[in-house]
Scaffold this motif. Sequence first.
Motif, PDB file in Angstrom:
ATOM      1  N   LYS A   1      13.889   2.721   3.383  1.00  0.00           N
ATOM      2  CA  LYS A   1      13.696   1.272   3.995  1.00  0.00           C
ATOM      3  C   LYS A   1      12.586   0.527   3.141  1.00  0.00           C
ATOM      4  O   LYS A   1      12.562  -0.523   3.213  1.00  0.00           O
ATOM      5  N   SER A   2      12.046   1.207   2.095  1.00  0.00           N
ATOM      6  CA  SER A   2      11.115   0.421   1.325  1.00  0.00           C
ATOM      7  C   SER A   2      11.234   0.874  -0.295  1.00  0.00           C
ATOM      8  O   SER A   2      10.955   2.134  -0.331  1.00  0.00           O
ATOM      9  N   VAL A   3      11.468   0.039  -1.157  1.00  0.00           N
ATOM     10  CA  VAL A   3      11.428   0.532  -2.468  1.00  0.00           C
ATOM     11  C   VAL A   3      10.602  -0.636  -3.200  1.00  0.00           C
ATOM     12  O   VAL A   3      10.681  -1.920  -2.971  1.00  0.00           O
TER      13      VAL A   3
ATOM     14  N   GLU B   1       0.889  -1.233   0.020  1.00  0.00           N
ATOM     15  CA  GLU B   1       0.028  -0.003  -0.001  1.00  0.00           C
ATOM     16  C   GLU B   1       0.700   1.173   0.024  1.00  0.00           C
ATOM     17  O   GLU B   1       0.393   2.286  -0.496  1.00  0.00           O
ATOM     18  N   THR B   2       2.069   1.151   0.530  1.00  0.00           N
ATOM     19  CA  THR B   2       3.012   2.305   0.749  1.00  0.00           C
ATOM     20  C   THR B   2       4.322   1.811   0.469  1.00  0.00           C
ATOM     21  O   THR B   2       4.727   0.763   0.423  1.00  0.00           O
ATOM     22  N   ALA B   3       5.264   2.973   0.107  1.00  0.00           N
ATOM     23  CA  ALA B   3       6.735   2.838  -0.371  1.00  0.00           C
ATOM     24  C   ALA B   3       7.219   4.078  -0.114  1.00  0.00           C
ATOM     25  O   ALA B   3       6.653   5.078  -0.224  1.00  0.00           O
ATOM     26  N   GLU B   4       8.609   4.215   0.388  1.00  0.00           N
ATOM     27  CA  GLU B   4       9.203   5.314   0.404  1.00  0.00           C
ATOM     28  C   GLU B   4       9.532   5.846  -1.170  1.00  0.00           C
ATOM     29  O   GLU B   4       9.576   6.951  -1.318  1.00  0.00           O
ATOM     30  N   VAL B   5       9.820   4.694  -1.849  1.00  0.00           N
ATOM     31  CA  VAL B   5      10.372   4.963  -3.490  1.00  0.00           C
ATOM     32  C   VAL B   5       9.697   3.957  -4.062  1.00  0.00           C
ATOM     33  O   VAL B   5       9.800   2.780  -3.736  1.00  0.00           O
ATOM     34  N   ALA B   6       9.162   4.539  -5.355  1.00  0.00           N
ATOM     35  CA  ALA B   6       8.595   3.534  -6.243  1.00  0.00           C
ATOM     36  C   ALA B   6       9.320   3.937  -7.545  1.00  0.00           C
ATOM     37  O   ALA B   6       9.513   4.730  -8.055  1.00  0.00           O
ATOM     38  N   ILE B   7       9.601   2.584  -8.150  1.00  0.00           N
ATOM     39  CA  ILE B   7      10.135   2.715  -9.557  1.00  0.00           C
ATOM     40  C   ILE B   7       9.376   2.155 -10.435  1.00  0.00           C
ATOM     41  O   ILE B   7       8.843   0.811 -10.337  1.00  0.00           O
TER      42      ILE B   7
ATOM     43  N   HIS C   1      10.131  18.587 -13.422  1.00  0.00           N
ATOM     44  CA  HIS C   1       9.675  20.080 -13.138  1.00  0.00           C
ATOM     45  C   HIS C   1       8.096  20.086 -12.572  1.00  0.00           C
ATOM     46  O   HIS C   1       7.370  19.624 -13.078  1.00  0.00           O
ATOM     47  N   GLY C   2       8.107  20.778 -11.373  1.00  0.00           N
ATOM     48  CA  GLY C   2       6.709  21.099 -10.894  1.00  0.00           C
ATOM     49  C   GLY C   2       6.090  19.996 -10.187  1.00  0.00           C
ATOM     50  O   GLY C   2       5.102  19.953  -9.790  1.00  0.00           O
ATOM     51  N   LYS C   3       6.982  18.705 -10.169  1.00  0.00           N
ATOM     52  CA  LYS C   3       6.171  17.763  -9.283  1.00  0.00           C
ATOM     53  C   LYS C   3       7.313  17.072  -8.459  1.00  0.00           C
ATOM     54  O   LYS C   3       8.237  16.153  -8.430  1.00  0.00           O
ATOM     55  N   PRO C   4       7.321  17.646  -7.168  1.00  0.00           N
ATOM     56  CA  PRO C   4       8.080  17.154  -6.086  1.00  0.00           C
ATOM     57  C   PRO C   4       8.085  15.624  -5.963  1.00  0.00           C
ATOM     58  O   PRO C   4       7.303  15.069  -5.805  1.00  0.00           O
ATOM     59  N   GLY C   5       9.394  15.263  -5.881  1.00  0.00           N
ATOM     60  CA  GLY C   5       9.681  13.763  -5.513  1.00  0.00           C
ATOM     61  C   GLY C   5       9.471  12.922  -6.806  1.00  0.00           C
ATOM     62  O   GLY C   5       9.476  11.513  -6.544  1.00  0.00           O
ATOM     63  N   ALA C   6       9.494  13.332  -7.916  1.00  0.00           N
ATOM     64  CA  ALA C   6       9.291  12.764  -9.170  1.00  0.00           C
ATOM     65  C   ALA C   6      10.539  12.933  -9.890  1.00  0.00           C
ATOM     66  O   ALA C   6      11.002  13.978 -10.261  1.00  0.00           O
TER      67      ALA C   6
END
Length: 443
Positions: A53-55, A25-31, A368-373
């Motif tokens: 901690k989670s990818v 359901e959640t992750a710190e990073v998704a690829i 640009h304009g998408k923090p964390g992307a």
Amino acid sequence: MYLVLAARNQKFTSIGHRTTEALPETAEVAIIGSGISGAAAAYFILTGPNPPKSVVMLEARELCHGATGRRVLHGLQEHFGKEQALKILQNEMDTLNLVTEIIEKEGIDCDFWRGLSFDVAMDKECADFFYASFKDFQADGGKTDGIVEWIGNAEEAQKRTRSNDAQAAAEFPAASLWPYKLVIHMINLCITKYGMNAQTNTPVRSVTEAPGGGWNLATDRGTLKTEKVVYATNAFTATLLPEFLGRIAPYRGQCSAVVPTKPFSGPNILTHTYSHRYGLNNFDYMIQRPKDGIVIIGGGRWKMPVEELVGYMDDSEKVPVLTEHLKGAMKTYMTGWGEEAVGEGLLCDWTGIMGYTPEAVPYVGAVHGKPGAFITAGHSGHGMARTFTCSRGIAALMRGESWESTKLPECFQPTPERLALAGTQTVEQLWCEADKTGVPLMH
């Protein structure tokens, strides 16, 4: 898909792999994407300082079943100026050295070979273009001594390269490997040693900003909320990031496996990797695998209208015209190939979808304009020579490090200015125009 099917004897069962039965359901990073860009990004994120901690890696089909699994590693001034052009070329050498380092460090069995390559000019137009580019590079301060050898005499070029009708050639450092084996090893390492969760047959349908920050990745199996997301989606990027529509175009290519004739078997196998080129934009690329001698050769794109290749996203159908071209390519190019006996010649061929940008260099960096992307895509049929350093750079940027620390060319950044640079002309239109006017494109 020969390169995928022939490599499935690995200990890690990649087909249908889902690290957990349910989608996290959640992750710190998704690829998003499990090709060489996604696999390398996962590796550098998880092996770098302060790893998350989670990818979670999400793949629409099977692991490494896109263009990476269908290719072989064979290792501009006009758009960006002299300084950036030199940085682009240096980046390719940096990538070659980084790939070598990681393969040796992790003990990856992927048929890695490092040596020299020939770019063979098959007509005068190509020879003149090569030589002018070579001299311009030297005049701009590029280093060639002990790195690039120019063979300008046609007779010598034919003898050195074993190539019929060669007019000239350049010899330079290169490498070859089996991409599927490399990528699957790295993904397995990320799962078993570093705790990554990989989910195959899970296409991401949309990515939307989550309330309170982060991103919601909608799939048919549920929604994954992540703090940061990496788009390693190459030709398919615009399906999730519409601002890249017309800025990354899918481009269908075709490759083949060929059983060599006796004069190119055993002790007579080729000592170099190859590209045979006509004019400014037309070429085939080729290696001979060091372990079993199978020749991997792809190309022939000039044999048909570019409109039938650019913009296509279906990699399930082969193009008969290209099959016929690849079937006879070795006899056309290689001196003494001879007649093919039973069991020799074309073994199989397959297609793959590449992602091209207007300048033929990738988009790498923060969106640009998408923090964390973040994005590493649009490698323009040349990704094997760039993706490792690009993915390492993505990992650094995600940790908050500066662009300078990545040592990547600044022109790779997906800035609004760069996206707007092409104006209203799409990559598809650019390629169709170049096909008619002979504009040189690096690809």
